[in-house]
Design a protein around this motif. Structure first.
Motif, short mmCIF file in Angstrom:
data_model
loop_
_atom_site.label_atom_id
_atom_site.label_comp_id
_atom_site.label_asym_id
_atom_site.label_seq_id
_atom_site.Cartn_x
_atom_site.Cartn_y
_atom_site.Cartn_z
N GLU A 151 -26.09 32.83 -22.28
CA GLU A 151 -26.68 33.13 -20.98
C GLU A 151 -28.02 32.44 -20.89
N LYS A 210 -26.23 31.04 -12.79
CA LYS A 210 -25.51 32.00 -11.96
C LYS A 210 -24.39 32.71 -12.72
N GLN A 211 -23.99 32.18 -13.86
CA GLN A 211 -22.93 32.80 -14.65
C GLN A 211 -23.09 32.42 -16.12
N SER A 213 -15.66 37.43 -20.01
CA SER A 213 -15.49 38.04 -18.68
C SER A 213 -14.97 36.98 -17.72
N SER A 234 -16.28 35.99 -15.09
CA SER A 234 -17.36 35.19 -14.50
C SER A 234 -17.83 34.07 -15.42
N ASP A 235 -17.33 34.04 -16.67
CA ASP A 235 -17.76 33.00 -17.61
C ASP A 235 -17.36 31.62 -17.14
N PHE A 236 -18.21 30.66 -17.42
CA PHE A 236 -17.90 29.25 -17.12
C PHE A 236 -17.60 28.54 -18.43
#
Length: 537
Positions: free
Chosen positions: A124, A129-130, A379, A381-383
């Motif tokens: 992170e 944003k992700q 998750s 939302s992970d990139f």
């Protein structure tokens, strides 16, 4: 199959091992056994710590001569970089977590966190944003290289039996002890070393330690290396014992080579198997020959290339080390500084860098204790970080909040959203062409795709459609026509869309105007020119 992954603690360990080469030796100082200290440092499997790595460049004023404001800003930005790791939890060789900051002098600081297991890493970044996900499995790591899918034989290898963590660690320590008796025992002490008792704060706790201070310069490196090689060659009994010990460990633990699908060289199961004693003697003799060759190379270096060697390894190169050892002979705190002032050689002109300083600092607690690292949790939302490989700079920029520090760094300092395409006048593949009417035309597909755009063909209307994501521009063209529809508005271009040798060409100035880019020719001399397309989106 488990994969190792570089961690800050491992990186610091390399520097530690390099520095201890100059402080470990046959003789203890102030009753501090450096041999055991070195062995212990390489046997750390878990710990909590704080660590930092800092690079400083002292730039000469000449570095700015003729440079653009953008180049000067980048030089100043990277002239002082510090990677600060806080709350590092190293659970074992596969599981670790830490928080940190990337600091650019007094200019900016970006915080981040990283949680890692043997299969997954989640990072992170402040302003992102992700979260970013890194697949640490074999297939995932291949994906980072742009490859995917394992060949059948590689898949078979990946399924080879593994050593469990505890067994692998124990065997590693056993081999280290065996090798260390020869390799570490023969390390000579440096000329300048000092040891004294001190009290230092470790994680806020005043701790009784032995401080080891070492200070040496580049002139001392070659003599020390020669002295070490000479000691290794002289200790033939130690070499024999080391090789025999390693063979014994491998012979007693066949799962080591079995996990790597290697044949055990001293397996006596066949009629043609070699005698173990002969194998050991052969291996020992091979190592002895290599050491003798190295001794000769060092002598040759001293006799024939000493002047060139001294240009780098001289008093302008300085290494200082402070290590703090507890009563268990574990290193609890360390600080290293390497500084170098390059010599000014008229043959190569004036160097833009007057000095380089590299610093490493850390303090550790709960060494080899029970440590529970923060586990990575995937998750939706992970990139997936491997997707960055195919992304344009402006696309990556969209992943960060436009008010964040990292966004400002990427956009306004590093200019990752800049794009450039160049064509040389002697280029053969898809060259730039100047028509008889002096209009410069460029290949459409390769230009659009290099800028991150998409070119499609509509069979019904027989038209070409360009979509440029960076500027949200849509252009519709037809072969043979000089009319173009740009965002719904029909305009006339300087030259019709033309197919040459199967490649579609369009007028450069019209296309680049539509997608907010600039073009121009630069004369390189000797009848060589370069045509460039530039834009910042």
């Amino acid at each position: 199959m488990k994969k190792s992954f570089a961690r800050p603690s491992k990186f610091i360990a390399l520097i530690l091992a390099f520095t201890l080469v100059f402080v470990a030796g046959c003789e203890a100082i102030s009753n501090l056994d450096f041999n055991t200290v070195l062995k212990n440092s390489l046997k750390v499997t878990s710990s909590e710590s704080k660590q930092s790595v800092e690079l400083k460049l002292e730039l000469d004023d000449t570095a700015y001569e003729g440079a653009t404001e953008e180049d000067i800003a980048i030089m100043k930005l990277v002239s002082n970089i510090k990677l600060q790791f806080e709350n590092v939890k190293m659970q074992d060789s596969s599981n670790a977590s830490f928080n940190g900051s990337l600091i650019f002098g007094d200019t900016a600081s970006v915080k981040f966190s990283l949680k890692m297991s043997d299969k997954l890493a989640i990072m992170e970044i402040e302003g992102a944003k992700q979260p970013f996900a890194i697949d640490l499995t074999s297939e995932g790591l291949l994906g980072l290289t742009g490859l995917s899918g394992l060949p059948e034989d590689a898949a078979t290898e990946a399924a080879a039996p593994e050593l469990d963590e505890a067994t692998a660690t124990a065997l590693g320590h056993e081999i280290l002890d065996t090798v260390g008796s020869y390799v570490i025992h023969n390390l000579p002490n440096p000329e300048r070393i000092d040891v004294k008792p001190v009290f230092e704060n470790i994680n806020g706790v005043s701790t009784s330690l032995m401080k080891v201070h070492v200070d040496f310069d580049g002139n001392e490196i070659l003599p020390w290396v020669k002295k070490y090689v000479d000691a290794l060659i002289a200790d033939r009994a130690g070499l024999d014992k080391m090789v025999a010990g390693v063979f014994e460990v491998l012979n007693s633990n066949p799962q080591i080579l079995g996990a790597a699908e290697e044949v055990i060289p001293f397996d006596q199961g066949g009629l043609d198997s070699e005698d173990p004693a002969e194998l050991i003697a052969e291996a020992t003799e091979g190592i002895a020959e290599l050491l003798t060759e190295l001794q000769g190379e060092l002598k040759l270096l001293e006799e024939e290339e000493q002047e060139e060697f001294d240009e780098i390894f001289n008093k302008n190169l300085s290494i200082k080390a402070d290590m703090y050892v507890d009563n268990k002979l574990d290193i609890r705190k360390q600080a290293y500084e390497l500084s170098y002032a390059p010599s000014l050689d008229p043959e190569f002109g004036v160097l833009p860098i007057k000095g380089i300083t590299l610093k490493f600092e850390s303090e550790s607690w709960n060494v080899n204790g029970v440590v529970k690292a923060d586990a990575p949790v995937a998750s939706k939302s992970d990139f997936a970080i491997e997707q960055l490989v195919d992304m344009q700079g402006y696309q990556a920029l969209k992943m960060f909040d436009d008010k964040s520090v990292v966004y400002d760094l990427l956009k306004n300092k590093l200019h990752v959203n800049k794009q450039n395409i160049t064509w040389y006048s002697d280029e053969y593949y898809n060259p730039v062409i100047i028509t008889a009417s002096h209009v410069t035309i460029i290949p459409l597909r390769s230009t659009v795709e290099q800028l991150g755009g998409v070119l499609t063909f509509d069979k019904k209307t027989k038209s070409l459609k360009v979509f440029d994501e960076a500027t949200n521009t849509t252009i519709v063209l037809k072969n043979g026509s000089d009319s173009a529809v740009v965002n719904g508005k029909t305009v006339k271009w300087a030259f019709p869309v033309t197919v040459i040798d199967g490649v579609t060409y369009v007028p450069a100035r019209n296309l680049t105007h539509a997608i907010k880019a600039k073009i121009g020719w630069t004369d390189l001399g000797d009848d060589m020119k370069v045509f460039s397309l530039d834009r910042e989106v």
